[in-house]
Design a protein around this motif. Structure first.
Motif, PDB file in Angstrom:
ATOM      1  N   SER A   1       2.740   6.369 -17.627  1.00 56.04           N
ATOM      2  CA  SER A   1       3.874   6.560 -18.185  1.00 56.04           C
ATOM      3  C   SER A   1       4.951   5.741 -17.329  1.00 56.04           C
ATOM      4  CB  SER A   1       4.223   8.212 -18.309  1.00 56.04           C
ATOM      5  OG  SER A   1       5.575   8.136 -18.453  1.00 56.04           O
ATOM      6  N   HIS A   2       5.984   5.307 -17.827  1.00 51.73           N
ATOM      7  CA  HIS A   2       7.071   4.839 -16.919  1.00 51.73           C
ATOM      8  C   HIS A   2       7.779   5.580 -16.324  1.00 51.73           C
ATOM      9  CE1 HIS A   2       9.370   5.787 -20.516  1.00 51.73           C
ATOM     10  NE2 HIS A   2      10.492   5.792 -19.702  1.00 51.73           N
ATOM     11  N   LYS A   3       7.621   6.941 -16.478  1.00 51.30           N
ATOM     12  CA  LYS A   3       8.353   7.983 -15.683  1.00 51.30           C
ATOM     13  C   LYS A   3       7.380   8.428 -14.781  1.00 51.30           C
ATOM     14  CE  LYS A   3      12.019   9.211 -17.958  1.00 51.30           C
ATOM     15  NZ  LYS A   3      13.433   9.236 -17.527  1.00 51.30           N
ATOM     16  N   GLY A   4       6.074   7.776 -14.417  1.00 44.17           N
ATOM     17  CA  GLY A   4       5.540   8.025 -13.393  1.00 44.17           C
ATOM     18  C   GLY A   4       5.905   7.306 -12.120  1.00 44.17           C
ATOM     19  N   LYS A   5       4.710   7.431 -11.196  1.00 40.11           N
ATOM     20  CA  LYS A   5       4.873   6.803  -9.927  1.00 40.11           C
ATOM     21  C   LYS A   5       4.092   5.542  -9.822  1.00 40.11           C
ATOM     22  CE  LYS A   5       5.707  11.000  -6.981  1.00 40.11           C
ATOM     23  NZ  LYS A   5       5.276  11.587  -5.837  1.00 40.11           N
ATOM     24  N   GLU A   6       4.712   4.457  -9.116  1.00 40.12           N
ATOM     25  CA  GLU A   6       3.972   3.092  -8.885  1.00 40.12           C
ATOM     26  C   GLU A   6       2.387   3.274  -8.647  1.00 40.12           C
ATOM     27  OE1 GLU A   6       4.265  -0.966  -6.225  1.00 40.12           O
ATOM     28  OE2 GLU A   6       5.611   0.830  -5.765  1.00 40.12           O
ATOM     29  N   ALA A   7       1.614   2.654  -9.026  1.00 37.32           N
ATOM     30  CA  ALA A   7       0.413   2.683  -9.104  1.00 37.32           C
ATOM     31  C   ALA A   7      -0.490   1.437  -9.406  1.00 37.32           C
ATOM     32  CB  ALA A   7      -0.511   3.985  -9.685  1.00 37.32           C
ATOM     33  N   CYS A   8      -1.358   1.008  -8.341  1.00 40.35           N
ATOM     34  CA  CYS A   8      -2.100  -0.394  -8.450  1.00 40.35           C
ATOM     35  C   CYS A   8      -3.487  -0.207  -7.855  1.00 40.35           C
ATOM     36  CB  CYS A   8      -1.221  -1.405  -7.697  1.00 40.35           C
ATOM     37  SG  CYS A   8      -1.985  -2.922  -7.760  1.00 40.35           S
ATOM     38  N   THR A   9      -4.550  -0.533  -8.806  1.00 42.26           N
ATOM     39  CA  THR A   9      -5.798  -0.352  -8.529  1.00 42.26           C
ATOM     40  C   THR A   9      -6.191  -1.888  -8.658  1.00 42.26           C
ATOM     41  OG1 THR A   9      -6.080   1.689  -9.112  1.00 42.26           O
ATOM     42  CG2 THR A   9      -8.055   0.531  -8.812  1.00 42.26           C
ATOM     43  N   ARG A  10      -6.934  -2.614  -7.517  1.00 43.36           N
ATOM     44  CA  ARG A  10      -7.878  -3.579  -7.859  1.00 43.36           C
ATOM     45  C   ARG A  10      -9.249  -3.557  -7.921  1.00 43.36           C
ATOM     46  NH1 ARG A  10      -4.122  -5.864  -2.951  1.00 43.36           N
ATOM     47  NH2 ARG A  10      -2.220  -6.612  -4.256  1.00 43.36           N
ATOM     48  N   TYR A  11     -10.192  -4.239  -8.432  1.00 41.68           N
ATOM     49  CA  TYR A  11     -11.332  -4.017  -8.876  1.00 41.68           C
ATOM     50  C   TYR A  11     -12.136  -5.394  -8.883  1.00 41.68           C
ATOM     51  CZ  TYR A  11     -10.755  -5.437 -13.449  1.00 41.68           C
ATOM     52  OH  TYR A  11     -10.695  -6.165 -14.980  1.00 41.68           O
ATOM     53  N   GLU A  12     -13.481  -5.022  -8.777  1.00 44.21           N
ATOM     54  CA  GLU A  12     -14.591  -6.216  -8.969  1.00 44.21           C
ATOM     55  C   GLU A  12     -15.911  -5.595  -9.614  1.00 44.21           C
ATOM     56  OE1 GLU A  12     -17.118  -9.303  -6.076  1.00 44.21           O
ATOM     57  OE2 GLU A  12     -15.955  -7.722  -4.988  1.00 44.21           O
ATOM     58  N   VAL A  13     -16.294  -6.059 -10.448  1.00 46.92           N
ATOM     59  CA  VAL A  13     -17.469  -5.801 -11.141  1.00 46.92           C
ATOM     60  C   VAL A  13     -18.411  -6.205 -10.378  1.00 46.92           C
ATOM     61  CG1 VAL A  13     -19.044  -5.660 -13.551  1.00 46.92           C
ATOM     62  CG2 VAL A  13     -16.338  -5.448 -13.654  1.00 46.92           C
ATOM     63  N   LEU A  14     -19.497  -5.337  -9.927  1.00 49.73           N
ATOM     64  CA  LEU A  14     -20.859  -5.643  -9.060  1.00 49.73           C
ATOM     65  C   LEU A  14     -21.921  -5.844 -10.016  1.00 49.73           C
ATOM     66  CD1 LEU A  14     -20.434  -3.088  -6.285  1.00 49.73           C
ATOM     67  CD2 LEU A  14     -19.490  -5.418  -6.210  1.00 49.73           C
ATOM     68  N   GLN A  15     -22.156  -5.154 -10.997  1.00 45.88           N
ATOM     69  CA  GLN A  15     -23.280  -5.194 -11.856  1.00 45.88           C
ATOM     70  C   GLN A  15     -23.125  -4.499 -13.099  1.00 45.88           C
ATOM     71  OE1 GLN A  15     -26.087  -6.869 -11.446  1.00 45.88           O
ATOM     72  NE2 GLN A  15     -26.705  -6.342 -13.153  1.00 45.88           N
ATOM     73  N   ARG A  16     -23.670  -5.005 -14.204  1.00 42.58           N
ATOM     74  CA  ARG A  16     -23.800  -4.379 -15.532  1.00 42.58           C
ATOM     75  C   ARG A  16     -24.999  -3.909 -15.954  1.00 42.58           C
ATOM     76  NH1 ARG A  16     -18.733  -5.835 -17.236  1.00 42.58           N
ATOM     77  NH2 ARG A  16     -17.730  -8.230 -16.531  1.00 42.58           N
TER      78      ARG A  16
END
Length: 251
Positions: A49-64
């Protein structure tokens, strides 16, 4: 104190291992979406929500991984033709109920993401609509792992911020909730996860910070035995895609 200050200034590097539903695309990326927290105590739930706090997550797929849905049903009810037919009928019915739960979840998200807000600015609304369409498209892709199969992605997550339920909410927002996450999966789906994974598949694998003398310290914790069994044991029937084994070194 020293540790609190490092967390506040985002000087602590963290890596989590997560198993999520579906094929997370692209293989490397970032989820940058504000999170609004609703609920209390263990009933917390985070919504984009734009009313929420800033949040950022980076990710990398290791295996499917792929998983034959029929194998899980036979595990639950026994390997006989009669029970197999009953399991197939139940699987057909649960598709409808799971979709109904998804609609309820979408409606709840829509309402709570706008708590206390008026109409959104046009440019924000356009951005939000585009992200929601992307999330729904990825959700459809996640649910189509082939006839009679489910797909899963083992992901290394690097939270830049430290919001409550950040990884769980961000991946669910992208259409890929974590395995056995009762807060962010439809009830029917999470019950099926519990047949082979006893708890939320999220593990703090590595943390890097400075000690009291200013020397860099790296802490590691291998994947716990119960989650390792869920990933590689015979009960889960998870089949790695491709012949590479490099992903095992990340465990």
């Amino acid at each position: 104190d020293c540790l609190t200050e490092q967390f506040r200034e985002r000087k602590v590097s963290k890596q989590y291992l997560a198993l999520c539903v579906g094929r997370l695309e692209p293989e490397r990326g970032e989820v940058n979406a504000r999170l609004f927290i609703s609920g209390f105590s263990e009933k917390y739930r985070a919504y984009v929500s734009h009313k929420g706090k800033e949040a950022c997550t980076r990710y990398e797929v290791l295996q499917r991984f792929t998983q034959a849905d029929s194998a899980i049903e036979l595990l639950a009810c026994g390997n006989t033709p009669e029970r197999a037919r009953a399991a197939a009928a139940k699987a057909a019915l649960r598709g409808c109920s799971a979709r109904g739960e998804d609609l309820v979840t979408d409606l709840r998200y829509y309402l709570l993401s706008r708590v206390g807000s008026g109409s959104s600015p046009p440019e924000h609304q356009a951005s939000t609509d585009e992200e929601k369409k992307k999330g729904h498209k990825e959700k459809e892709q996640a649910e189509s792992g082939g006839a009679g199969q489910c797909s899963y992605s083992l992901v290394a997550c690097y939270p830049v911020t430290g919001r409550t339920h950040q990884i769980r909410a961000h991946l669910e927002f992208r259409g890929h909730p974590l395995v056995a996450d009762a807060n962010y999966n439809p009830r029917g789906q999470v019950r099926r996860h519990w047949a082979w994974c006893p708890r939320l598949f999220l593990h703090s694998r590595r943390m890097r910070l400075l000690d009291l003398d200013g020397v860099e310290l790296e802490l590691e914790a291998s994947l716990p035995a119960d989650l390792l069994r869920a990933l590689t044991g015979p009960e889960s029937k998870l089949l790695p895609e491709g012949a590479g084994q490099e992903w095992r070194h990340a465990l």
